[in-house]
Write a protein that holds these residues in place. Structure first.
Motif, PDB file in Angstrom:
ATOM      1  N   UNK A 285       0.832  -1.212   0.000  1.00 14.22           N
ATOM      2  CA  UNK A 285       0.000   0.000   0.000  1.00 14.22           C
ATOM      3  C   UNK A 285       0.861   1.255   0.000  1.00 14.22           C
ATOM      4  N   UNK A 286       1.902   1.255   0.857  1.00 17.57           N
ATOM      5  CA  UNK A 286       2.795   2.426   0.901  1.00 17.57           C
ATOM      6  C   UNK A 286       3.446   2.676  -0.449  1.00 17.57           C
ATOM      7  N   UNK A 287       3.926   1.598  -1.039  1.00 17.31           N
ATOM      8  CA  UNK A 287       4.654   1.762  -2.319  1.00 17.31           C
ATOM      9  C   UNK A 287       3.701   2.180  -3.443  1.00 17.31           C
ATOM     10  N   UNK A 288       2.473   1.688  -3.432  1.00 15.90           N
ATOM     11  CA  UNK A 288       1.517   2.086  -4.472  1.00 15.90           C
ATOM     12  C   UNK A 288       1.230   3.584  -4.373  1.00 15.90           C
ATOM     13  N   UNK A 289       1.198   4.087  -3.130  1.00 16.33           N
ATOM     14  CA  UNK A 289       1.007   5.525  -2.931  1.00 16.33           C
ATOM     15  C   UNK A 289       2.232   6.282  -3.439  1.00 16.33           C
ATOM     16  N   UNK A 290       3.414   5.804  -3.068  1.00 12.27           N
ATOM     17  CA  UNK A 290       4.649   6.464  -3.504  1.00 12.27           C
ATOM     18  C   UNK A 290       4.811   6.452  -5.012  1.00 12.27           C
ATOM     19  N   UNK A 291       4.286   5.408  -5.654  1.00 12.25           N
ATOM     20  CA  UNK A 291       4.378   5.307  -7.112  1.00 12.25           C
ATOM     21  C   UNK A 291       3.333   6.171  -7.811  1.00 12.25           C
ATOM     22  N   UNK A 292       2.448   6.770  -7.022  1.00 12.61           N
ATOM     23  CA  UNK A 292       1.483   7.707  -7.598  1.00 12.61           C
ATOM     24  C   UNK A 292       0.198   7.064  -8.101  1.00 12.61           C
ATOM     25  N   UNK A 293      -0.061   5.804  -7.714  1.00 12.27           N
ATOM     26  CA  UNK A 293      -1.316   5.168  -8.144  1.00 12.27           C
ATOM     27  C   UNK A 293      -2.506   5.690  -7.350  1.00 12.27           C
ATOM     28  N   UNK A 294      -2.224   6.310  -6.195  1.00  9.88           N
ATOM     29  CA  UNK A 294      -3.268   6.987  -5.430  1.00  9.88           C
ATOM     30  C   UNK A 294      -2.575   7.956  -4.476  1.00  9.88           C
ATOM     31  N   UNK A 295      -3.365   8.784  -3.806  1.00 11.26           N
ATOM     32  CA  UNK A 295      -2.777   9.751  -2.869  1.00 11.26           C
ATOM     33  C   UNK A 295      -2.242   9.029  -1.636  1.00 11.26           C
ATOM     34  N   UNK A 296      -1.368   9.709  -0.894  1.00 19.52           N
ATOM     35  CA  UNK A 296      -0.821   9.151   0.341  1.00 19.52           C
ATOM     36  C   UNK A 296      -1.962   8.787   1.297  1.00 19.52           C
ATOM     37  N   UNK A 297      -1.879   7.573   1.839  1.00 21.98           N
ATOM     38  CA  UNK A 297      -2.873   7.134   2.813  1.00 21.98           C
ATOM     39  C   UNK A 297      -4.129   6.535   2.203  1.00 21.98           C
ATOM     40  N   UNK A 298      -4.219   6.546   0.856  1.00 18.23           N
ATOM     41  CA  UNK A 298      -5.441   6.082   0.198  1.00 18.23           C
ATOM     42  C   UNK A 298      -5.332   4.657  -0.350  1.00 18.23           C
ATOM     43  N   UNK A 299      -4.143   4.043  -0.209  1.00 16.56           N
ATOM     44  CA  UNK A 299      -3.923   2.717  -0.797  1.00 16.56           C
ATOM     45  C   UNK A 299      -4.943   1.681  -0.347  1.00 16.56           C
ATOM     46  N   UNK A 300      -5.229   1.679   0.958  1.00 15.83           N
ATOM     47  CA  UNK A 300      -6.144   0.664   1.501  1.00 15.83           C
ATOM     48  C   UNK A 300      -7.543   0.828   0.911  1.00 15.83           C
ATOM     49  N   UNK A 301      -7.975   2.081   0.776  1.00 13.36           N
ATOM     50  CA  UNK A 301      -9.315   2.318   0.242  1.00 13.36           C
ATOM     51  C   UNK A 301      -9.414   1.861  -1.218  1.00 13.36           C
ATOM     52  N   UNK A 302      -8.383   2.161  -2.001  1.00  7.11           N
ATOM     53  CA  UNK A 302      -8.363   1.722  -3.408  1.00  7.11           C
ATOM     54  C   UNK A 302      -8.351   0.198  -3.494  1.00  7.11           C
ATOM     55  N   UNK A 303      -7.594  -0.419  -2.592  1.00  4.33           N
ATOM     56  CA  UNK A 303      -7.529  -1.888  -2.573  1.00  4.33           C
ATOM     57  C   UNK A 303      -8.901  -2.470  -2.274  1.00  4.33           C
ATOM     58  N   UNK A 304      -9.579  -1.884  -1.274  1.00  2.50           N
ATOM     59  CA  UNK A 304     -10.906  -2.379  -0.898  1.00  2.50           C
ATOM     60  C   UNK A 304     -11.909  -2.229  -2.036  1.00  2.50           C
ATOM     61  N   UNK A 305     -11.711  -1.207  -2.858  1.00  5.59           N
ATOM     62  CA  UNK A 305     -12.601  -1.004  -3.998  1.00  5.59           C
ATOM     63  C   UNK A 305     -12.280  -1.965  -5.144  1.00  5.59           C
ATOM     64  N   UNK A 306     -11.167  -2.696  -4.996  1.00  6.21           N
ATOM     65  CA  UNK A 306     -10.817  -3.679  -6.033  1.00  6.21           C
ATOM     66  C   UNK A 306      -9.910  -3.148  -7.120  1.00  6.21           C
ATOM     67  N   UNK A 307      -9.433  -1.899  -6.976  1.00  8.50           N
ATOM     68  CA  UNK A 307      -8.616  -1.296  -8.035  1.00  8.50           C
ATOM     69  C   UNK A 307      -7.350  -2.076  -8.358  1.00  8.50           C
ATOM     70  N   UNK A 308      -6.777  -2.746  -7.326  1.00 10.20           N
ATOM     71  CA  UNK A 308      -5.489  -3.424  -7.539  1.00 10.20           C
ATOM     72  C   UNK A 308      -5.657  -4.939  -7.724  1.00 10.20           C
ATOM     73  N   UNK A 309      -6.902  -5.372  -7.803  1.00 11.29           N
ATOM     74  CA  UNK A 309      -7.161  -6.804  -8.024  1.00 11.29           C
ATOM     75  C   UNK A 309      -6.741  -7.212  -9.437  1.00 11.29           C
ATOM     76  N   UNK A 310      -6.672  -8.528  -9.649  1.00  7.98           N
ATOM     77  CA  UNK A 310      -6.288  -9.062 -10.945  1.00  7.98           C
ATOM     78  C   UNK A 310      -7.188  -8.504 -12.051  1.00  7.98           C
ATOM     79  N   UNK A 311      -8.465  -8.308 -11.729  1.00 10.57           N
ATOM     80  CA  UNK A 311      -9.383  -7.772 -12.747  1.00 10.57           C
ATOM     81  C   UNK A 311      -9.682  -6.295 -12.485  1.00 10.57           C
TER      82      UNK A 311
END
Ligand SMILES: [Zn+2]
Lengths: 378, 178
Positions: A285-311
């Motif tokens: 989650x930290x690295x996805x934020x650092x890579x700019x895929x979402x804002x700082x602290x938002x990785x978990x929320x994006x993950x829960x929405x399924x954004x980083x899932x295989x599909x």
């Protein structure tokens, strides 16, 4: 600038207590990568090995695998760190104009030694080493700092483990394919709070080799289908001492990512598939934020929405990630190999449809002190 | 034999859920008995501590005092002290004495056992202590409290060891400020 391509990849299966000796693993992946590239060892000009003397239990460990890597009668040099940094060195050698086809090979047999003992020696013998810290206890402090700063719950980081072990079911090379739930992660043994066993990656044995070539040589030796271009790369280091950093800050990764995106002329939104260094759940989650895929602290929320899932919008770690197999030093190179297979359309059941631009990420040092980011493309 | 040395974290065999499909014996083991050599590398070192940290440890050992140093250019205060500032790369020559109190910025409670490196039997707590009067954190043990009761933001103080020999354990640990 001349372009450099990955023209061949070779990997072992990643597993614990692997029965081949160091050199045998390197023979296996070098042979596979040469065959994949459609060349012989005669066409290889030089070798960059990625190895660690402490993990191997021998000094100048690259010399011990030189024959196996095809370096006999050639030039071999070493990077002590993650495989992504070895690939960077390989590319720089080719771009210098002094080197031809380059083998970058990494090997790791961590299950033959003691992870805590070895990573403890990464700490300053003059100060922190005596305290008995290692890569797990220091990561646990980083996890707590990150989760405190952004209000992230243990159940939220656990979801990374669920996703990645699930992804591993589609990867025959991964060690821990599993159907698990957030509850399973929460109920697994507490290792160093807040990290539980299933928040931690397993020390894994394995090896990986990439064959790199300049555009001219890549076009001479390989077909368009096999070629994957190294479009961009960036790396950056933070302070050495844990107390000199805010462990929840990803400033080094942000710099590395910026350089890589700029060099490749792409943005985070252009990435079709990413392999990031999930040595622990929270790190993804930290690295996805650092890579700019979402804002700082938002990785978990994006993950829960399924954004980083295989599909999802950006499949992250379709290989199963480091949580499913973590051969230290090899891991970042394996991430690059995985991205190359995705771009070639050869990722089997875990193929991300239409993947054209991929991101591979490696870390070196405690708590991700330094980062290397690669943008690869067809 | 050698496998007995494995870290507990490698002992995934304990969890049945993790077992399925993990091990794959290579074909050759059906015909050849695998040979494994146990080994150990024991090499002594004497690490020179250098001018900056020698001064720091000297003040700690001889006076029982905790000091830090300050960058003359940007004013950043470092503990442990540094030879040069991270930000400015200027020599850091101004020394300041710290009160020895601070705030827990983050911590972990360690539950796994690694007697070869750990200073005490788990469970115990490590913390990064943001020291009063300094801009950096000091990593150390937090004790005299049930480790599971440690909290981020907790006020702590350094406990200076009675017997001191010029190393990080001249600070015995940090404990909560009552
Ligand atoms: Zn300064």
């Amino acid at each position: 600038m001349e372009r450099v391509a990955i023209i061949g990849v070779g990997q072992t299966k990643y597993e614990q207590n692997k029965s081949g000796a160091f050199a045998e693993l390197v023979y296996e992946v070098t042979s596979k990568a040469l065959e994949d590239a459609g060349i012989t060892v005669k066409e290889v000009d030089n070798v960059v090995s990625v190895s660690s003397d402490f993990w191997d239990g021998r000094t100048i460990s690259s010399m011990a695998i030189s024959d196996a890597s095809g370096a006999f009668g050639k030039d071999i040099t070493t990077v002590e760190g993650d495989g992504t940094f070895g690939a960077l060195y390989g590319m720089m050698r080719i771009l210098s104009g002094h080197f031809g086809v380059t083998v970058v090979v990494a090997h790791h047999k961590g299950t033959e030694s003691n992870m805590s003992g070895i990573t403890n020696t990464a700490f300053d013998p003059l100060v922190e080493r005596k305290l008995g810290l290692d890569s797990v206890s220091s990561a646990a402090m980083q996890a707590r700092r990150y989760m405190t700063r952004y209000g992230i719950l243990e159940e939220q980081i656990a979801l990374v483990s669920v996703k990645n072990h699930g992804n591993a079911k589609r990867n025959p090379l991964a060690m821990l394919p599993m159907d698990i739930t957030v509850e399973d992660v929460m109920n697994s043994r507490m290792i160093a709070s807040p990290l539980k066993k299933l928040d931690c990656s397993p020390v894994t044995d394995g090896a990986c080799a990439l064959i790199l070539a300049s555009e001219r040589e890549a076009k001479k030796y390989s077909t368009n289908k096999k070629r994957v271009w190294m479009l961009g790369v960036g790396h950056c280091a933070d302070a050495f001492r844990l107390g000199d950093r805010d462990l929840s800050d990803t400033r080094a990764l942000k710099q590395a990512a910026k350089k890589a995106y700029q060099m490749a002329s792409v943005e985070p939104g252009d990435i079709d598939v990413a392999e990031v260094y999930d040595a622990f759940t929270y790190m993804e989650l930290m690295w996805l934020e650092g890579l700019g895929f979402c804002d700082d602290g938002m990785g978990a929320e994006y993950l829960e929405r399924g954004n980083f899932n295989f599909d999802g919008e950006i499949p992250v770690n379709p290989s199963g990630g480091r949580l499913s197999a973590h051969p230290v030093q090899v891991a970042g190179l394996a991430a690059m190999a995985e991205c190359a297979l995705q771009l070639r359309g050869e990722a089997g059941d875990r193929q991300v449809e239409g993947a054209e631009i991929a991101l591979a990420h490696g870390i070196n040092g405690l708590c991700g002190q330094s980062h290397c980011v690669w943008i690869l493309g067809k | 034999m050698i496998r007995k040395c494995l870290s507990n974290l490698n002992a995934y065999e304990h969890l049945d859920v993790l077992r399925k499909g993990v091990r794959q014996l290579s074909d050759w083991k059906e015909e050849v008995e695998e040979v494994v050599f146990p080994g150990k590398i024991c090499v002594p070192y004497t690490w020179t501590v250098g001018s900056t940290l020698s001064k720091w440890y000297g003040l700690l050992r001889d006076e029982g005092q905790i000091w830090a140093n300050r960058c003359p250019s940007c004013g950043k205060v470092y503990i442990p002290p540094k030879a040069k500032c991270l930000e400015c790369y200027k020599d850091v020559n101004d020394w300041v004495r710290l009160p020895g109190t601070g705030t827990v910025e983050t911590f972990t409670v360690v539950y796994y056992e690694e007697p070869s490196i750990q200073p005490k039997k788990p469970p115990f707590a490590y913390g990064i202590i943001k020291m009063d009067g300094a801009d950096t954190g000091l990593v150390h043990l937090i004790d005299e409290i049930d480790p599971e009761k440690v909290k981020v933001g907790m006020r702590v103080e350094a406990v200076i060891n009675e017997e001191r020999s010029g190393n990080i354990f001249d600070i015995k640990y940090f404990r909560p400020v009552n």
